[in-house]
Design an enzyme around this catalytic site. Structure first.
Site, short mmCIF file in Angstrom:
data_model
loop_
_atom_site.label_atom_id
_atom_site.label_comp_id
_atom_site.label_asym_id
_atom_site.label_seq_id
_atom_site.Cartn_x
_atom_site.Cartn_y
_atom_site.Cartn_z
N LYS A 1 2.79 9.88 8.72
CA LYS A 1 1.99 9.37 9.67
C LYS A 1 2.85 9.91 10.66
CE LYS A 1 -1.00 5.37 7.61
NZ LYS A 1 -0.46 5.05 6.68
N ASP B 1 9.01 2.09 2.17
CA ASP B 1 7.90 3.36 2.58
C ASP B 1 8.48 3.03 3.54
OD1 ASP B 1 5.90 3.45 2.69
OD2 ASP B 1 4.65 3.36 1.32
N PHE C 1 0.60 -1.59 0.12
CA PHE C 1 -0.17 0.16 0.15
C PHE C 1 0.67 1.80 -0.19
CE2 PHE C 1 -2.01 3.52 1.67
CZ PHE C 1 -4.18 3.65 0.75
C1 LIG Z 1 -0.21 4.59 5.13
C2 LIG Z 1 0.03 4.73 4.74
C3 LIG Z 1 0.63 5.26 2.92
C4 LIG Z 1 -0.11 6.90 2.96
O1 LIG Z 1 0.13 8.00 3.49
P1 LIG Z 1 -0.78 9.14 3.46
O2 LIG Z 1 -0.71 10.03 4.77
O3 LIG Z 1 -2.77 8.75 3.95
O4 LIG Z 1 -0.58 9.75 1.88
C5 LIG Z 1 1.59 5.25 2.34
N1 LIG Z 1 2.40 3.97 2.82
C6 LIG Z 1 1.80 3.48 3.55
C7 LIG Z 1 3.10 2.07 4.29
C8 LIG Z 1 1.08 3.49 4.76
O5 LIG Z 1 0.81 2.74 5.70
#
Ligand SMILES: *Cc1c(COP(=O)(O)O)cnc(C)c1O
Length: 399
Positions: free
Chosen positions: A243, A214, A127
């Protein structure tokens, strides 16, 4: 009728205030928060040091522009580079934007090497966000469906499978980078095996690819080290953060090392709001608390305690497939979809979440104590057992 677009099926509760790992609704009912705004409130709700720093900053300066120097931004970049061993930072406002920046870096890097159609290797069940490029990079049809045409230039391989990455390296000369999560949070709390990152580093080095992580969910202490990659003694070329970084204030960062840190020049990338004095002050205060209160150590110890307690509480419970995780990113995989548990737990005063349909996820504030963790496991484990004892929904009639 609400004037909000229907992007979330919202639970029937509105919170009025928060303190540490606790939230209170408008009626004064108290909830133990094991969601933390989806892995955001790393140092809990309204930590006094974060609140004081923000109050001070709000009365001094909120926003100027990246056309000028921003003191807090330079300090925060210094801090992130000191903590990560990396070189340069671009600030934005979310995880998706941090990944967009990483993807743009990869493409720019490719074009500099005269690769006209640069591609990025991405993983199944990943994701990366909801923008067009990041949903295209995401390994979930649910996220993509209805938004075609997708952005091209992604090559997908299974998670935690080095051989699959080697095969791509041998056959596809357009690849310039790999973008990976070390723990797939949204994908169901899947932890990579210990040699995976080192293997990726070797493949990237052998082929001139950028290793891009990520760490939007795993970063800022979530897995028990400040960044997830620090478990494995390997440094990436690019890392996306968001986050937990601002302790609840929106801020994202794309951190880069070596060649990747030198690619952008004025005009190649930007953000109006990226790295405001307000957001950077939030992140500086959050990191200050993380360090001075040994929050990573707490996340390691209490995370271990949560997994051990869950395993004890759910041992020999038919329907529990696995308890797994790293630090304060933990999941309980069941043998059936269990979304309804979120509402059951909410009614009992516990905020949890279900990801990948069958995995109950705990991502509490990293400052949660052992005794609060005991309340969480003691409250939620029985709900899981009761849920699993109910007769399974009738199977579809045979065709
Ligand atoms: C939450 C998340 C995102 C997206 O972050 P947003 O601030 O909602 O755009 C991308 N990568 C990972 C691994 C995430 O957990």
């Amino acid at each position: 009728m609400s004037h909000l677009m229907e992007t979330y099926a919202r639970l029937p509760v509105t919170f009025a205030r928060g303190e540490g790992v606790w939230l209170w609704d408008a009626q004064g009912k108290r909830y133990l928060d094991a969601l933390a705004g989806v892995a955001v409130n790393a140092i809990g709700h309204c930590h006094p040091k974060l609140v004081a720093a923000l109050r001070e900053q709000v009365g001094t300066l909120i926003h100027t522009s990246n056309i000028y120097h921003i003191e807090a931004q330079e300090k925060l970049a210094d801090k992130l580079c000191e903590l990560s061993g990396m070189d340069k930072v671009f600030f934005c406002n979310s995880g998706a934007e941090a990944n967009e920046c990483a993807i743009k870096l990869a493409r720019y890097y490719g074009h500099k090497k005269n690769i006209d159609n640069p591609a990025v290797v991405v993983l199944e069940k990943s994701f990366h966000g909801r923008t067009l490029a990041t949903l295209s990079a995401t390994g979930s049809r649910k996220v993509q469906a209805g938004f075609e045409p997708l952005v091209s230039g992604f090559v997908r391989v299974p998670f935690d499978d080095l051989e699959a990455v080697r095969k791509v390296a041998a056959s596809n000369k357009n690849v310039v980078a790999i973008l990976a999560e070390l723990v797939q949070g949204e994908g169901g709390v899947c932890v990579c095996s210990p040699g995976y990152l080192k293997g990726l580093r070797e493949i990237c080095d052998a082929n001139g690819w950028l290793l891009m992580l990520d760490e939007v969910q795993t970063g800022i202490g979530r897995t028990g080290t400040m960044f997830g990659f620090q478990h494995y003694g390997v440094t990436p070329d690019v890392m996306a953060l968001a986050k937990g970084l601002g302790g609840g204030v929106p801020i994202g960062a794309c951190v880069a090392k070596g060649e990747a840190a030198k690619l952008f020049t004025p005009g190649t990338h930007g953000s109006t709001f990226g790295g405001t004095p307000f957001a950077c002050t939030a992140a500086l205060a959050t990191l200050e608390v993380m360090e001075s209160e040994n929050v990573c150590k707490n996340a390691t110890e209490v995370g271990e305690h949560i997994r051990a307690s869950l395993r004890r509480a759910l041992a020999e419970t038919p329907g529990v497939k696995e308890v797994r995780g790293q630090g304060m990113l933990n999941g309980i995989e069941l043998d059936r979809p269990c979304g309804e548990l979120v509402k059951t737990a909410l009614d009992k005063g516990f905020l949890i979440n279900v990801t990948a349909d069958t995995v109950v996820r705990f991502v509490p504030p990293l400052i949660m104590t052992k005794s609060e963790a005991d309340q969480l496991v003691g409250g939620v484990a029985p709900l899981i057992r009761e849920f699993l004892m109910k007769p399974a929904p009738a199977a579809a009639a045979p065709a």
